[in-house]
Design a protein around this motif. Structure first.
Motif, PDB file in Angstrom:
ATOM      1  N   GLY A  62       0.701  -1.754   0.071  1.00  0.00           N
ATOM      2  CA  GLY A  62       0.098  -0.041  -0.017  1.00  0.00           C
ATOM      3  C   GLY A  62       0.712   1.405   0.415  1.00  0.00           C
ATOM      4  N   GLU A  63       2.277   0.782   0.170  1.00  0.00           N
ATOM      5  CA  GLU A  63       2.524   2.660   0.492  1.00  0.00           C
ATOM      6  C   GLU A  63       3.653   2.199  -1.160  1.00  0.00           C
ATOM      7  OE1 GLU A  63       5.709   4.708   3.311  1.00  0.00           O
ATOM      8  OE2 GLU A  63       4.360   2.619   3.546  1.00  0.00           O
ATOM      9  N   HIS A  64       5.025   1.051  -0.933  1.00  0.00           N
ATOM     10  CA  HIS A  64       6.032   0.303  -1.596  1.00  0.00           C
ATOM     11  C   HIS A  64       4.863  -0.021  -3.314  1.00  0.00           C
ATOM     12  CE1 HIS A  64       7.895   1.836   1.590  1.00  0.00           C
ATOM     13  NE2 HIS A  64       8.317   2.702   1.367  1.00  0.00           N
ATOM     14  N   TRP A  65       4.141  -1.098  -2.595  1.00  0.00           N
ATOM     15  CA  TRP A  65       3.717  -2.143  -3.841  1.00  0.00           C
ATOM     16  C   TRP A  65       2.256  -1.913  -3.479  1.00  0.00           C
ATOM     17  CZ3 TRP A  65       2.393  -7.129  -1.683  1.00  0.00           C
ATOM     18  CH2 TRP A  65       2.625  -6.578  -0.998  1.00  0.00           C
ATOM     19  N   ASN A  66       1.995  -2.852  -4.658  1.00  0.00           N
ATOM     20  CA  ASN A  66       0.036  -3.171  -4.637  1.00  0.00           C
ATOM     21  C   ASN A  66      -0.033  -4.610  -5.241  1.00  0.00           C
ATOM     22  OD1 ASN A  66      -0.997  -0.582  -2.909  1.00  0.00           O
ATOM     23  ND2 ASN A  66      -0.868  -0.151  -5.336  1.00  0.00           N
ATOM     24  N   LEU A  67      -0.923  -5.628  -4.263  1.00  0.00           N
ATOM     25  CA  LEU A  67      -0.458  -6.709  -4.929  1.00  0.00           C
ATOM     26  C   LEU A  67      -1.317  -7.243  -6.415  1.00  0.00           C
ATOM     27  CD1 LEU A  67      -0.664  -9.760  -4.376  1.00  0.00           C
ATOM     28  CD2 LEU A  67      -2.584 -10.135  -3.159  1.00  0.00           C
ATOM     29  N   VAL A  68      -1.024  -7.338  -7.284  1.00  0.00           N
ATOM     30  CA  VAL A  68      -1.776  -6.806  -8.610  1.00  0.00           C
ATOM     31  C   VAL A  68      -1.968  -8.431  -9.688  1.00  0.00           C
ATOM     32  CG1 VAL A  68      -1.869  -5.826 -10.937  1.00  0.00           C
ATOM     33  CG2 VAL A  68      -1.545  -4.659  -9.210  1.00  0.00           C
ATOM     34  N   ASP A  69      -2.208  -8.839  -9.622  1.00  0.00           N
ATOM     35  CA  ASP A  69      -2.483 -10.250 -10.152  1.00  0.00           C
ATOM     36  C   ASP A  69      -2.107 -11.241  -9.561  1.00  0.00           C
ATOM     37  OD1 ASP A  69      -4.395  -9.445 -12.628  1.00  0.00           O
ATOM     38  OD2 ASP A  69      -2.985  -8.602 -13.476  1.00  0.00           O
ATOM     39  N   GLY A  70      -2.407 -11.381  -7.762  1.00  0.00           N
ATOM     40  CA  GLY A  70      -1.980 -12.338  -6.933  1.00  0.00           C
ATOM     41  C   GLY A  70      -0.058 -11.742  -6.876  1.00  0.00           C
ATOM     42  N   LYS A  71       0.298 -10.657  -7.367  1.00  0.00           N
ATOM     43  CA  LYS A  71       1.555  -9.864  -7.492  1.00  0.00           C
ATOM     44  C   LYS A  71       1.988  -9.153  -7.251  1.00  0.00           C
ATOM     45  CE  LYS A  71       2.800 -13.455 -11.550  1.00  0.00           C
ATOM     46  NZ  LYS A  71       2.994 -13.120 -12.935  1.00  0.00           N
ATOM     47  N   ALA A  72       3.122  -8.648  -6.098  1.00  0.00           N
ATOM     48  CA  ALA A  72       3.553  -7.741  -5.569  1.00  0.00           C
ATOM     49  C   ALA A  72       4.058  -6.785  -6.885  1.00  0.00           C
ATOM     50  CB  ALA A  72       4.415  -7.973  -4.328  1.00  0.00           C
ATOM     51  N   THR A  73       3.439  -5.969  -6.947  1.00  0.00           N
ATOM     52  CA  THR A  73       3.548  -5.026  -8.327  1.00  0.00           C
ATOM     53  C   THR A  73       4.435  -3.765  -6.838  1.00  0.00           C
ATOM     54  OG1 THR A  73       2.091  -6.618  -9.359  1.00  0.00           O
ATOM     55  CG2 THR A  73       3.085  -4.327 -10.306  1.00  0.00           C
ATOM     56  N   TYR A  74       4.858  -2.920  -7.639  1.00  0.00           N
ATOM     57  CA  TYR A  74       5.868  -1.365  -7.135  1.00  0.00           C
ATOM     58  C   TYR A  74       4.526  -0.987  -7.542  1.00  0.00           C
ATOM     59  CZ  TYR A  74      10.292  -2.808  -5.053  1.00  0.00           C
ATOM     60  OH  TYR A  74      11.051  -3.899  -4.703  1.00  0.00           O
ATOM     61  N   THR A  75       4.377   0.356  -6.586  1.00  0.00           N
ATOM     62  CA  THR A  75       3.331   1.481  -7.494  1.00  0.00           C
ATOM     63  C   THR A  75       4.245   2.386  -8.301  1.00  0.00           C
ATOM     64  OG1 THR A  75       4.655   3.072  -5.532  1.00  0.00           O
ATOM     65  CG2 THR A  75       2.835   1.734  -5.294  1.00  0.00           C
ATOM     66  N   PRO A  76       3.707   3.247  -9.369  1.00  0.00           N
ATOM     67  CA  PRO A  76       4.145   3.985 -10.351  1.00  0.00           C
ATOM     68  C   PRO A  76       5.128   5.028  -9.857  1.00  0.00           C
ATOM     69  CG  PRO A  76       1.975   3.818 -10.744  1.00  0.00           C
ATOM     70  CD  PRO A  76       2.894   3.188  -9.260  1.00  0.00           C
ATOM     71  N   GLU A  77       4.691   5.675  -7.940  1.00  0.00           N
ATOM     72  CA  GLU A  77       5.720   6.346  -7.729  1.00  0.00           C
ATOM     73  C   GLU A  77       7.451   5.549  -7.402  1.00  0.00           C
ATOM     74  OE1 GLU A  77       1.961   7.633  -7.100  1.00  0.00           O
ATOM     75  OE2 GLU A  77       2.533   6.121  -6.499  1.00  0.00           O
ATOM     76  N   VAL A  78       7.691   4.382  -7.040  1.00  0.00           N
ATOM     77  CA  VAL A  78       8.633   3.898  -6.846  1.00  0.00           C
ATOM     78  C   VAL A  78       9.246   3.797  -8.102  1.00  0.00           C
ATOM     79  CG1 VAL A  78       9.232   1.891  -6.218  1.00  0.00           C
ATOM     80  CG2 VAL A  78       7.658   2.591  -5.042  1.00  0.00           C
ATOM     81  N   LEU A  79       8.830   2.974  -9.556  1.00  0.00           N
ATOM     82  CA  LEU A  79       9.657   3.108 -10.327  1.00  0.00           C
ATOM     83  C   LEU A  79       9.779   4.058 -11.422  1.00  0.00           C
ATOM     84  CD1 LEU A  79       7.182  -0.309 -12.355  1.00  0.00           C
ATOM     85  CD2 LEU A  79       8.658  -0.892 -11.258  1.00  0.00           C
ATOM     86  N   GLY A  80       8.666   5.169 -11.297  1.00  0.00           N
ATOM     87  CA  GLY A  80       9.179   6.388 -11.763  1.00  0.00           C
ATOM     88  C   GLY A  80       9.811   7.112 -10.901  1.00  0.00           C
ATOM     89  N   SER A  81      10.637   6.928  -9.901  1.00  0.00           N
ATOM     90  CA  SER A  81      11.759   7.793  -9.110  1.00  0.00           C
ATOM     91  C   SER A  81      12.646   8.021 -10.364  1.00  0.00           C
ATOM     92  CB  SER A  81      11.659   7.430  -8.220  1.00  0.00           C
ATOM     93  OG  SER A  81      12.846   7.787  -6.679  1.00  0.00           O
ATOM     94  N   ASP A  82      13.469   9.148  -9.354  1.00  0.00           N
ATOM     95  CA  ASP A  82      14.794  10.095 -10.117  1.00  0.00           C
ATOM     96  C   ASP A  82      15.880   8.492  -9.014  1.00  0.00           C
ATOM     97  OD1 ASP A  82      13.601  11.228 -11.985  1.00  0.00           O
ATOM     98  OD2 ASP A  82      14.312  13.006 -10.168  1.00  0.00           O
TER      99      ASP A  82
END
Length: 516
Positions: free
Chosen positions: A376-396
């Motif tokens: 909920g802060e760094h990742w969410n469960l998407v299709d049963g898999k831990a998936t990073y948030t756009p903020e984490v993946l889009g960070s510098d």
């Protein structure tokens, strides 16, 4: 030296954990009904220290009821020295963790400083118990010579780590194909040197470069030699159940002869031993570097980061060139078990609760927490898999650096999930990883030997001086100040005079006991 301590009767210590039935019914990971605080010395990679305020540490405390309070200095710059100082004082915290501590855990564990974990795992850590049952090789690797397990290791995931990269845009400009063997590689690097692929009219190209100079020595595999046996540099390897060291093999002589010639011809970065860790940024960023051997994920990212500065740059992974005998070898891979992790000290008054905390990290919830951060802060469960948030993946900031800052992906006893890395690895790198794994280029990584006290004495007495001499001679051969063929007999005599055969015999004894 820490005095041998009387064994603790941990079996009689009563746990304050919730009944198993209640925990199972509520999926509650709470270990202690009342908040329990314990101390941890964990300083790692010479710059990080355990921080109970990390989001991961706070979440683990919330779920388990146990807070690990860091006691290692956060301004220290040498993790090993800090560990040594702690051991000399004998003032141990409840938990000790960090990187490259396996041998220390064995040594001081057998002296009584750390608790044997075998019974604790068997009775109180079902996830750890199952992991060891499913992975007998890991169990062998973390078992000390006395038969005890003294630490819970960091277990990597995946196979591929580093690979060969080449400037495809330079190949295309010169009308060349990717080299398939060592002779073709020599021809390509020569063309990079002489035919001005960067188009500036100068002979300033650096055909082969490496951020870490041992990645130059890794090229010995192109002539069937070896530079190491694990994911660390300059380690022993195993061939036909025999402990070997690459820098004493006859194939190494041939490889050194060729590397010295390549260096003389200007095919290898003339500053490879001194340019340092930012050589990749400098040489690629100035359109000078042609080929390297480096991490898949980070190296492939330069096509995007340098797109404006170096138009058309196309750095791609390619298969290891075949040796004269036809062998394509990728020497570097992810080792099955790291020498990193954590242990329970003799001073710990709550060993049962501690092993349950260690076990929590191997539950599905704990593994996600220590791999990806807080849900909920760094990742969410998407299709049963831990998936990073756009903020984490889009960070510098790189994702791995972000994880270290929050207490994830650090060298505690945990099971890495390669999905953490795959999410921020681009398609170029993924294609290279798939190529290396599908074609089985990556050779097995050796997890090392648990030495007895006597074996360790032999190793510690002789090996540092032997390795120093080997590396100094190696560099002299490549730079051309000495000649490998003229030196070889005296070189072999010298390493044996320094005790090489004694070290090899000690390690062979340990290998036979541990693995055979």
């Amino acid at each position: 030296m820490i005095k041998r301590l009387l064994p603790m009767l941990v079996a009689g210590i009563v746990s304050a954990s919730l009944p198993a039935t209640a925990a199972a019914a509520t999926e509650d990971y709470r270990i202690s009904e009342k908040p329990l605080e314990m101390t941890i010395h964990m300083h790692f990679r010479d710059k990080y220290a355990w921080d109970e305020n990390w989001p991961v540490a706070r979440k683990a405390a919330e779920l388990t009821g146990i807070t690990l309070k860091g006691v290692a200095s956060r301004v220290g710059t040498n993790s090993q020295e800090m560990f040594n100082l702690m051991m000399v004082t004998g003032d141990l915290p409840d938990v000790v963790g960090g990187d490259a501590l396996k041998d220390n855990f064995f040594k001081y564990g057998m002296e009584g400083a750390f608790l044997p974990l075998n019974d604790l795992i068997d009775e109180h850590a079902p996830h750890l118990k199952q992991m060891l049952a499913d992975n007998p090789a890991i169990k062998k690797a973390i078992t000390a010579p006395d038969g005890n397990i003294y630490y819970i290791p960091y277990i990597p995931d995946g196979k591929a780590a580093r690979g060969y990269f080449i400037r495809q845009d330079w190949l295309d400009k010169l009308g060349l194909q990717q080299p398939q063997n060592v002779d073709e590689l020599h021809a390509v690097l020569t063309a990079f040197r002489n035919q001005d692929p960067n188009g500036n009219g100068k002979m300033d190209e650096v055909p082969y470069f490496a951020r870490q100079w041992p990645e130059l020595i890794r090229l010995v595999t192109l002539w069937d030699a070896r530079s190491t046996g694990s994911d660390a540099y300059h380690e022993f390897y195993i061939k036909d159940d025999t402990v070997r060291f690459g820098y004493a093999d006859p194939e190494y002589r041939v490889a050194m002869r060729n590397l010295a010639q390549w260096y003389k011809e200007g095919l290898i970065d003339q500053e490879v031993f001194t340019r340092g860790a930012r050589s990749r940024e400098f040489l690629l960023g100035n359109d000078l570097g042609g080929m390297t051997h480096d991490w898949f994920a980070s190296t492939s990212g330069y096509n995007e980061s340098l797109a404006d500065k170096v138009p058309g740059i196309n750095l791609v992974p390619f298969a290891p060139p075949a040796s004269p005998t036809g062998v394509r070898m990728e020497e570097n891979g992810r080792i099955e078990v790291k020498p990193d992790g954590w242990a329970i000290s003799h001073a710990n008054e709550h060993p049962v609760e501690t092993i349950k905390y260690f076990d929590f990290v191997f539950t599905d919830t704990g593994r996600k927490l220590f791999n990806f951060g807080v849900e909920g802060e760094h990742w969410n469960l998407v299709d049963g898999k831990a998936t990073y948030t756009p903020e984490v993946l889009g960070s510098d900031k790189p994702v791995n650096a972000q994880m270290w800052e929050i207490g994830a992906q650090i060298p505690v006893g945990f099971h890495m999930d390669y999905a953490y890395e795959r999410q921020w690895t681009n398609d170029i790198a993924l294609a290279g990883i798939d190529l290396y794994e599908k074609e089985n280029y990556i050779i097995p990584q050796f997890s090392g030997i648990a030495m007895t006290v006597e074996e360790r004495k032999v190793y510690d007495k002789h090996w540092p001086n032997i390795l120093t001499y080997m590396l100094e001679t190696q560099q002299a051969w490549i730079l051309g100040s000495r000649d490998v063929d003229a030196d070889w007999d005296s070189y072999m005599q010298r390493i044996n005079d320094l005790g090489f055969e004694k070290v090899q015999a000690a390690l062979q004894s340990g290998y036979n006991r541990q693995y055979r």
